[in-house]
Design a protein around this motif. Structure first.
Motif, PDB file in Angstrom:
ATOM      1  N   LEU A  24      -6.419   1.011   4.314  1.00 30.34           N
ATOM      2  CA  LEU A  24      -7.289  -0.150   4.456  1.00 30.34           C
ATOM      3  C   LEU A  24      -8.523  -0.107   3.555  1.00 30.34           C
ATOM      4  CD1 LEU A  24      -7.197  -0.553   8.349  1.00 30.34           C
ATOM      5  CD2 LEU A  24      -5.805  -1.752   6.652  1.00 30.34           C
ATOM      6  N   ALA A  25      -9.021   1.065   3.262  1.00 34.61           N
ATOM      7  CA  ALA A  25     -10.254   1.183   2.481  1.00 34.61           C
ATOM      8  C   ALA A  25     -10.023   1.138   0.979  1.00 34.61           C
ATOM      9  CB  ALA A  25     -10.979   2.473   2.842  1.00 34.61           C
ATOM     10  N   THR A  26      -8.742   1.186   0.553  1.00 36.77           N
ATOM     11  CA  THR A  26      -8.433   1.298  -0.875  1.00 36.77           C
ATOM     12  C   THR A  26      -7.527   0.155  -1.312  1.00 36.77           C
ATOM     13  OG1 THR A  26      -8.512   3.705  -0.659  1.00 36.77           O
ATOM     14  CG2 THR A  26      -7.529   2.814  -2.662  1.00 36.77           C
ATOM     15  N   ASN A  27      -8.022  -0.734  -2.150  1.00 41.34           N
ATOM     16  CA  ASN A  27      -7.231  -1.876  -2.601  1.00 41.34           C
ATOM     17  C   ASN A  27      -5.984  -1.408  -3.341  1.00 41.34           C
ATOM     18  OD1 ASN A  27      -9.556  -3.102  -1.685  1.00 41.34           O
ATOM     19  ND2 ASN A  27      -9.845  -4.386  -3.483  1.00 41.34           N
ATOM     20  N   GLY A  28      -4.880  -2.126  -3.112  1.00 38.76           N
ATOM     21  CA  GLY A  28      -3.651  -1.786  -3.809  1.00 38.76           C
ATOM     22  C   GLY A  28      -2.443  -2.360  -3.104  1.00 38.76           C
ATOM     23  N   ASP A  29      -1.265  -2.155  -3.694  1.00 40.74           N
ATOM     24  CA  ASP A  29      -0.016  -2.680  -3.152  1.00 40.74           C
ATOM     25  C   ASP A  29       0.518  -1.775  -2.045  1.00 40.74           C
ATOM     26  OD1 ASP A  29      -0.289  -4.591  -5.110  1.00 40.74           O
ATOM     27  OD2 ASP A  29       1.123  -3.618  -6.497  1.00 40.74           O
ATOM     28  N   THR A  30       1.489  -2.285  -1.309  1.00 38.79           N
ATOM     29  CA  THR A  30       2.055  -1.539  -0.192  1.00 38.79           C
ATOM     30  C   THR A  30       2.946  -0.391  -0.676  1.00 38.79           C
ATOM     31  OG1 THR A  30       3.941  -3.049  -0.039  1.00 38.79           O
ATOM     32  CG2 THR A  30       2.022  -3.545   1.329  1.00 38.79           C
ATOM     33  N   THR A  31       3.117   0.587   0.220  1.00 34.22           N
ATOM     34  CA  THR A  31       3.991   1.744   0.006  1.00 34.22           C
ATOM     35  C   THR A  31       5.036   1.763   1.113  1.00 34.22           C
ATOM     36  OG1 THR A  31       2.172   2.998  -0.980  1.00 34.22           O
ATOM     37  CG2 THR A  31       4.045   4.262  -0.151  1.00 34.22           C
ATOM     38  N   ASN A  32       6.246   2.214   0.782  1.00 34.19           N
ATOM     39  CA  ASN A  32       7.317   2.269   1.773  1.00 34.19           C
ATOM     40  C   ASN A  32       6.965   3.201   2.929  1.00 34.19           C
ATOM     41  OD1 ASN A  32      10.123   1.772   2.743  1.00 34.19           O
ATOM     42  ND2 ASN A  32      10.324   3.956   2.305  1.00 34.19           N
ATOM     43  N   PHE A  33       7.240   2.757   4.158  1.00 32.04           N
ATOM     44  CA  PHE A  33       6.992   3.542   5.369  1.00 32.04           C
ATOM     45  C   PHE A  33       8.297   3.969   6.022  1.00 32.04           C
ATOM     46  CE2 PHE A  33       6.179   4.234   9.833  1.00 32.04           C
ATOM     47  CZ  PHE A  33       4.879   4.719   9.926  1.00 32.04           C
ATOM     48  N   GLY A  34       9.267   3.043   6.112  1.00 26.92           N
ATOM     49  CA  GLY A  34      10.546   3.312   6.768  1.00 26.92           C
ATOM     50  C   GLY A  34      11.240   2.000   7.074  1.00 26.92           C
ATOM     51  N   THR A  51       2.095   8.842  10.275  1.00 26.17           N
ATOM     52  CA  THR A  51       3.208   9.423   9.525  1.00 26.17           C
ATOM     53  C   THR A  51       3.988   8.301   8.861  1.00 26.17           C
ATOM     54  OG1 THR A  51       4.754   9.265  11.385  1.00 26.17           O
ATOM     55  CG2 THR A  51       3.388  11.242  11.250  1.00 26.17           C
ATOM     56  N   THR A  52       5.075   8.632   8.186  1.00 26.44           N
ATOM     57  CA  THR A  52       6.043   7.639   7.739  1.00 26.44           C
ATOM     58  C   THR A  52       7.377   7.962   8.400  1.00 26.44           C
ATOM     59  OG1 THR A  52       6.584   8.939   5.768  1.00 26.44           O
ATOM     60  CG2 THR A  52       4.894   7.234   5.546  1.00 26.44           C
ATOM     61  N   GLY A  53       8.229   6.957   8.512  1.00 24.20           N
ATOM     62  CA  GLY A  53       9.524   7.163   9.154  1.00 24.20           C
ATOM     63  C   GLY A  53      10.034   5.861   9.739  1.00 24.20           C
ATOM     64  N   ASN A  54      11.209   5.895  10.320  1.00 27.03           N
ATOM     65  CA  ASN A  54      11.836   4.699  10.851  1.00 27.03           C
ATOM     66  C   ASN A  54      11.333   4.366  12.250  1.00 27.03           C
ATOM     67  OD1 ASN A  54      13.366   4.612   8.505  1.00 27.03           O
ATOM     68  ND2 ASN A  54      15.076   5.724   9.429  1.00 27.03           N
ATOM     69  N   GLY A  55      11.439   3.096  12.613  1.00 26.24           N
ATOM     70  CA  GLY A  55      11.106   2.673  13.958  1.00 26.24           C
ATOM     71  C   GLY A  55      12.062   3.258  14.975  1.00 26.24           C
TER      72      GLY A  55
END
Length: 328
Positions: free
Chosen positions: A154-164, A205-209
């Motif tokens: 949230l504090a750093t402007n930029g595009d999204t990154t894959n989470f899952g 973390t990152t990962g699937n729902g």
């Protein structure tokens, strides 16, 4: 209709309208702000409304999004300083958009560009804690629904990154969160299937729902929010003949299980926005469209009470606050 909370005793009992609220050490959280942007009225709009969440009353103008948009992000994505709004369906240029914008809660004016979703999408579910914003699902140009989960810092402007990925591809889902866990509820699969699926993720973390449980009824476009322990989902659109519901339901975020009955909205409606600032959750706008804002006390059960009015009737729009459950 202005009814600011006032202390009623030295014991720390405060009151919002006619509802007693119990605040630790008698202290009232300062500066609890809700922002709502875009939506249909019935044409697409770019205005941002502001409400002061811990005083009942009408919304006021805050500024503008860069685009006239609807079918945006559903769920509260914000830090204590920045509120995020996603442009979903843009008019007149494009049926799908990927723009992420933010407003600073303490500074009225036009929203600022943050970055882009990895794919153009409408009706994504959104949530956050204090550092990370997460977006899931949505309708995309092809194939129509997606399972993708993506995130931003949230504090750093930029595009999204894959989470899952979600357990099921869908759009029209709604997000809510504690500081550690995010929950995505409901949704829709073309051409006519409403979804009662509820997924959860661990935000840091990152990962699937993972399967959490089910809504009381399959629906899309509910308003949602809560505090650090309880998540609430209100309204939404049911299956054929696609009627709106007034049902409010709740979960305990740290556990898993199905939603339970909480009470009723003042009127049945779908694609409304949820804005929470403990101890209350406000539901704004919705199908009609309507300018109604009503609210509930998060840690109790019961029906919603009138809060005030939006500056204009609207539905299918984004809302967020600087004191939602993911920030507590």
């Amino acid at each position: 209709m202005s009814s600011y909370p006032t202390s009623t005793s030295a014991s720390g009992i405060w009151q919002l309208g006619d509802i007693p609220l119990f605040i630790q050490d008698g202290a009232w959280p300062a500066g609890a702000i809700g922002l709502l942007g875009g939506g249909t009225s019935p044409g697409y709009g770019n205005s941002i409304n502001k409400i002061t969440l811990l005083s009942t009353g009408n919304a006021i103008d805050f500024g503008d999004l860069s685009l006239s948009t609807a079918q945006s992000g559903f769920g509260q994505m914000a830090s204590t300083t920045r509120g995020f709004l996603i442009s979903g369906a843009e008019t007149p240029a494009a049926a799908y958009n990927n723009t992420i914008e933010f407003s600073t809660f303490t500074t009225s004016g036009s929203a600022t560009d943050f970055g882009d979703l990895s794919t153009r999408a409408q009706s994504v579910g959104t949530l956050s804690n204090s550092t990370r914003g997460v977006m899931a699902g949505g309708f995309t140009p092809s194939p129509n629904e997606t399972t993708a989960i993506q995130f931003i810092t949230l504090a750093t402007n930029g595009d999204t990154t894959n989470f899952g990925t979600l357990t099921q591809a869908r759009g029209g889902l709604t997000g809510l969160a504690s500081s550690t866990r995010g929950v995505f509820s409901g949704g829709f699969v073309s051409p006519s299937t409403m979804i009662n699926t509820v997924d959860y993720i661990t935000i840091a973390t990152t990962g699937n729902g993972t399967d959490f449980g089910d809504l009381l009824s399959a629906s899309r476009g509910g308003g949602a929010g809560g505090n650090s322990t309880r998540g609430i989902y209100g309204g939404g659109q049911l299956g054929s003949p696609f009627a709106s519901t007034n049902v409010i339901q709740y979960i305990t975020i740290a556990t898993t299980g199905d939603y339970q009955d909480f009470g009723d909205l003042i009127t049945a409606r779908n694609y409304l926005a949820g804005l929470s600032a403990s101890p209350i959750l406000a539901f704004a706008g919705g199908s009609g469209p309507t300018n109604l804002i009503d609210f509930v006390t998060i840690n109790s059960l019961g029906n919603a009470t009138d809060f005030g009015d939006l500056a204009e009737a609207r539905a299918v729009f984004s809302g967020t606050s600087n004191n939602h459950g993911g920030l507590q």
